[in-house]
Design an enzyme around this catalytic site. Structure first.
Site, PDB file in Angstrom:
ATOM      1  N   LYS A   7       2.888  -1.008  -6.921  1.00  0.00           N
ATOM      2  CA  LYS A   7       3.904  -0.064  -6.421  1.00  0.00           C
ATOM      3  C   LYS A   7       5.113  -0.071  -7.336  1.00  0.00           C
ATOM      4  CE  LYS A   7       2.155   1.935  -4.360  1.00  0.00           C
ATOM      5  NZ  LYS A   7       0.816   1.916  -4.054  1.00  0.00           N
ATOM      6  N   HIS A  53      -1.985 -21.443 -14.315  1.00  0.00           N
ATOM      7  CA  HIS A  53      -2.948 -21.264 -15.412  1.00  0.00           C
ATOM      8  C   HIS A  53      -2.498 -20.202 -16.412  1.00  0.00           C
ATOM      9  CE1 HIS A  53      -5.696 -23.950 -13.427  1.00  0.00           C
ATOM     10  NE2 HIS A  53      -5.601 -23.240 -12.309  1.00  0.00           N
ATOM     11  N   LYS A 103      -1.660  12.195  -8.282  1.00  0.00           N
ATOM     12  CA  LYS A 103      -2.061  11.759  -6.945  1.00  0.00           C
ATOM     13  C   LYS A 103      -3.570  11.616  -6.844  1.00  0.00           C
ATOM     14  CE  LYS A 103      -1.423  10.789  -2.676  1.00  0.00           C
ATOM     15  NZ  LYS A 103      -1.016   9.381  -2.508  1.00  0.00           N
TER      16      LYS A 103
HETATM   17  C1  G6P Z   1      -4.488   7.558  -8.295  1.00  0.00           C
HETATM   18  C2  G6P Z   1      -3.307   7.448  -7.365  1.00  0.00           C
HETATM   19  C3  G6P Z   1      -3.333   6.107  -6.649  1.00  0.00           C
HETATM   20  C4  G6P Z   1      -4.650   5.927  -5.928  1.00  0.00           C
HETATM   21  C5  G6P Z   1      -5.841   6.076  -6.881  1.00  0.00           C
HETATM   22  C6  G6P Z   1      -7.153   6.164  -6.123  1.00  0.00           C
HETATM   23  O1  G6P Z   1      -4.353   6.678  -9.353  1.00  0.00           O
HETATM   24  O2  G6P Z   1      -2.094   7.587  -8.074  1.00  0.00           O
HETATM   25  O3  G6P Z   1      -2.277   6.041  -5.711  1.00  0.00           O
HETATM   26  O4  G6P Z   1      -4.697   4.663  -5.341  1.00  0.00           O
HETATM   27  O5  G6P Z   1      -5.725   7.308  -7.610  1.00  0.00           O
HETATM   28  O6  G6P Z   1      -7.142   7.329  -5.357  1.00  0.00           O
HETATM   29  P1  G6P Z   1      -8.008   7.591  -4.079  1.00  0.00           P
HETATM   30  O7  G6P Z   1      -7.622   8.989  -3.669  1.00  0.00           O
HETATM   31  O8  G6P Z   1      -9.437   7.490  -4.500  1.00  0.00           O
HETATM   32  O9  G6P Z   1      -7.641   6.590  -3.062  1.00  0.00           O
END
Ligand code: G6P
Length: 637
Positions: free
Chosen positions: A512, A531, A632
């Protein structure tokens, strides 16, 4: 990844398209554009960076405004165009997230053919674009962008001109049969001014059905203010959309019967509701979301979990030789927690894999195995491919998805929706919580008669039941986290440590922070620190340690890890259990979360970490909802 919108009807197309692009902006943001078919028969003009080149082309009525930057600057460019694109009732729009070619005016979509009478928008990747570029070049075509997408518009043009009696639809179909790769496309042409053609292979598209009007989009968010009736296109389907109706066909030209789907979310759910950012709104709505996820499923009085989507398959799942969880990003972190949950409660062996790794080796999976894919969007390309591979090899494939009707949801054998509502902030928050709750419910549903007594099941259900209130209590103390953020906003690195159920939360906390504040952050199992990462610790290094009380001795071990950080002058921010005073002497800052069962902890400890990253990113003036270089929904590999 990129966003697509299309409109045909009686409204002013540019308004519908701009509004739609705004709703899709979270998917990609480096450039945006629209093309409309104006009704007054004037020549084709292109505004934006390509203005001069394209102004020379005459003969069509398509008008394009496109440029590098976000949708707000596209809207300004449209205003500056002085009604250039007004009066049109058919058009297409796109927001781009660069794959081939840098973010620039010339690489923005829509792309046009040389005579300016075909406009196309494309999501996905055309893998044989280089060879096609050469071939089209031999036929006299020249290119104005570096994109793979532009190849397709010239190919359509070429075939349409070359093959006698070909219509628009057939030209598009022929072109699609020549390209390799993934696509979601929307094409219009002034040569057939009453038609919009859309097609998909590996990149989602949905058609919104209005009254005498039709909408097209790469996800349902732009459609909901106009209609609730939608049709999802499947791979290798092509739709011809006209003002008076639409037809869906297979790519081989066979008409398809399509079921209508009813959208199940409200417009308010995709608006900010008074919060400064979607991410903050989504963090704060988690108590409600948690209730939605559990509604009707956690049946405390009956002492059981009811998951409609898998109810008829519980025996098959309980008999699984093992469960392989595949996902990407935050969903993968949820999957790691799923491993702890399912192994503890259901006593079924679990492996967790990155979808992108699983699909490119020779994974040992087959009949008797269950693959569980987790995806908020239900469209992530690697997760989808992993699912398809597992299915080919004979495994049962189940899914946990947020977006109803998404591709992954449709391709699994059965599954469980998270019901978290639309998640707009690129950094996933409420979807993660919802995924972990679904995994908890799944583990409990599988546990029956395996490892847990009835009393233990009831105790676990009670913990879930208490969860939304506990999360609300943490959110009430957001001010304290804001103050802590102030101390660390200029840090250049962060370390996150956790053990057991809190180890994946350490990974998620670090993810995040780096996603939205661009501070380098690492998550580690606390015991692994010695480690390697311990070498990094000095007075500059904030270390977030998730140190909630446990029944076993791991809590004491985590306290020792904190000592190790302290003695190297590291600055400790501890996430601890309410009432734990011992930890105050060790940590510079302590954020308390309510006491709860071990397996509930990730759902509590992740909340302050989401807030910490949000506040730090905001203080650093980062674009929280649209962090740089991220999208997204990652529908390309
Ligand atoms: C992108 C988004 C992440 C998300 C990932 C998987 O990288 O920015 O926030 O966790 O895709 O996406 P999904 O829709 O498969 O959970």
């Amino acid at each position: 990844m990129c966003g697509i919108v299309g409109y045909i009807g009686m409204r002013e197309a540019s308004g519908v398209l701009l509004q739609g692009l705004q709703r899709l902006e979270y998917r990609g943001y480096d450039s945006a554009g629209i093309a409309v078919l104006a009704g007054d028969g004037v020549r084709c003009d292109v505004l934006g960076g390509m203005c001069e080149e394209k102004k020379k082309s005459e003969g069509g009525r398509l008008r394009v405004v496109k440029q590098k930057g976000n949708v707000a600057s596209l809207a300004e460019a449209i205003v500056r165009s002085n009604g250039h694109i007004s009066g049109a009732t058919l058009g297409i729009g796109h927001t781009r997230w660069a794959t081939h070619g840098d973010p620039s005016d010339r690489n923005a979509h829509p792309h046009m053919n040389a005579s300016g009478d075909i406009a196309l928008i494309h999501n996905g990747i055309i893998e044989n674009h280089a060879a096609l570029r050469v071939e089209l070049g031999n036929h006299g075509y020249s290119f104005t962008s570096d994109t793979d997408s532009e190849v397709l518009v010239h190919l359509i043009d070429h075939l349409w001109k070359q093959i006698p009696f070909l219509d628009f639809e057939s030209a598009v179909r022929q072109a699609l049969s020549i390209i390799d790769g993934a696509y979601g496309i929307c094409v219009i042409s002034s040569r057939e001014p009453e038609t919009m053609i859309v097609a998909r292979k590996g990149s989602p598209l949905v058609i919104g059905i209005g009254d005498g009007e039709y909408f097209v989009a790469s996800d349902a968010a732009p459609l909901v203010e106009y209609t609730r009736q939608v049709v999802y296109l499947e791979d290798d389907e092509l739709a011809v959309v006209k003002r008076d109706g639409y037809t869906v066909k297979s790519i081989d030209n066979i008409e398809q019967e399509k079921a209508l789907t009813e959208l199940d979310f409200e417009l308010g759910e995709i608006e900010k509701g008074g919060y400064e950012h979607f991410m903050l709104k989504e963090i704060f709505e988690q108590p409600e979301v948690m209730q939605d996820v559990m509604r009707g499923r956690v049946r405390l009085e009956e002492g059981r979990i009811q998951l409609g989507g898998i109810a008829d398959h519980l025996d098959e799942l309980r008999a699984a030789k093992r469960i392989v969880i595949c996902a990407c990003g935050t969903s993968w972190h949820a999957g790691l927690i799923g491993e702890y949950l399912i192994e503890e409660f259901a006593n079924i062996p679990v492996e967790v894999d990155y979808a992108s790794e699983f699909r490119y080796r020779n994974p040992i999976i087959g009949p008797g195995d269950v693959m569980l894919v987790i995806s908020q969007s239900g469209e992530t390309a690697d997760t989808l491919a992993a699912l398809q591979l597992a299915r080919e090899k004979g495994a049962t494939v189940i899914g946990i998805c947020n977006v109803v009707g998404s591709t992954i949801a449709r391709q699994t054998d059965f599954g469980i929706y998270t019901h978290a509502g639309p998640e707009i902030g690129v950094a996933s928050t409420k979807a993660f919580s919802a995924q972990v709750i679904v995994l908890t419910m799944l583990a409990l549903a599988l546990s029956k008669d395996r490892t847990m007594s009835d009393d233990e099941v009831i105790e676990a259900l009670q913990s879930l039941n208490d969860l939304p209130d506990q999360v609300s209590r943490i959110l009430e103390h957001s001010e304290q986290i804001l103050e802590i953020a102030e101390h660390y906003k200029d840090a250049r690195n962060f370390l996150y440590l956790g053990r057991g159920y809190n180890f994946p939360v350490a990974l998620e906390g670090a993810l995040k922070l780096k996603e939205i504040s661009y501070i380098h952050a690492e998550g580690y199992p606390a015991a692994e620190m010695k480690h390697g990462p311990i070498a990094l610790i000095d007075e500059e290094m904030p270390v977030v340690v998730i140190a909630t009380k446990t029944k076993d001795e791991t809590y004491k071990k985590v306290l020792s890890n904190i000592q190790e950080v302290r003695s190297r002058k590291g600055r400790v921010i501890a996430i601890a259990t309410e009432g734990d005073e011992e930890i105050e002497a060790l940590a510079e800052h302590v954020i308390y979360v309510p006491e709860g069962a071990q397996f509930i902890m990730p759902l509590l400890t992740v909340i302050p970490l989401q807030l910490l990253s949000y506040y730090i990113a905001k203080m650093r003036k980062c674009d929280v909802d649209r962090p740089r270089n991220l999208a997204k929904s990652v529908t390309v590999e």
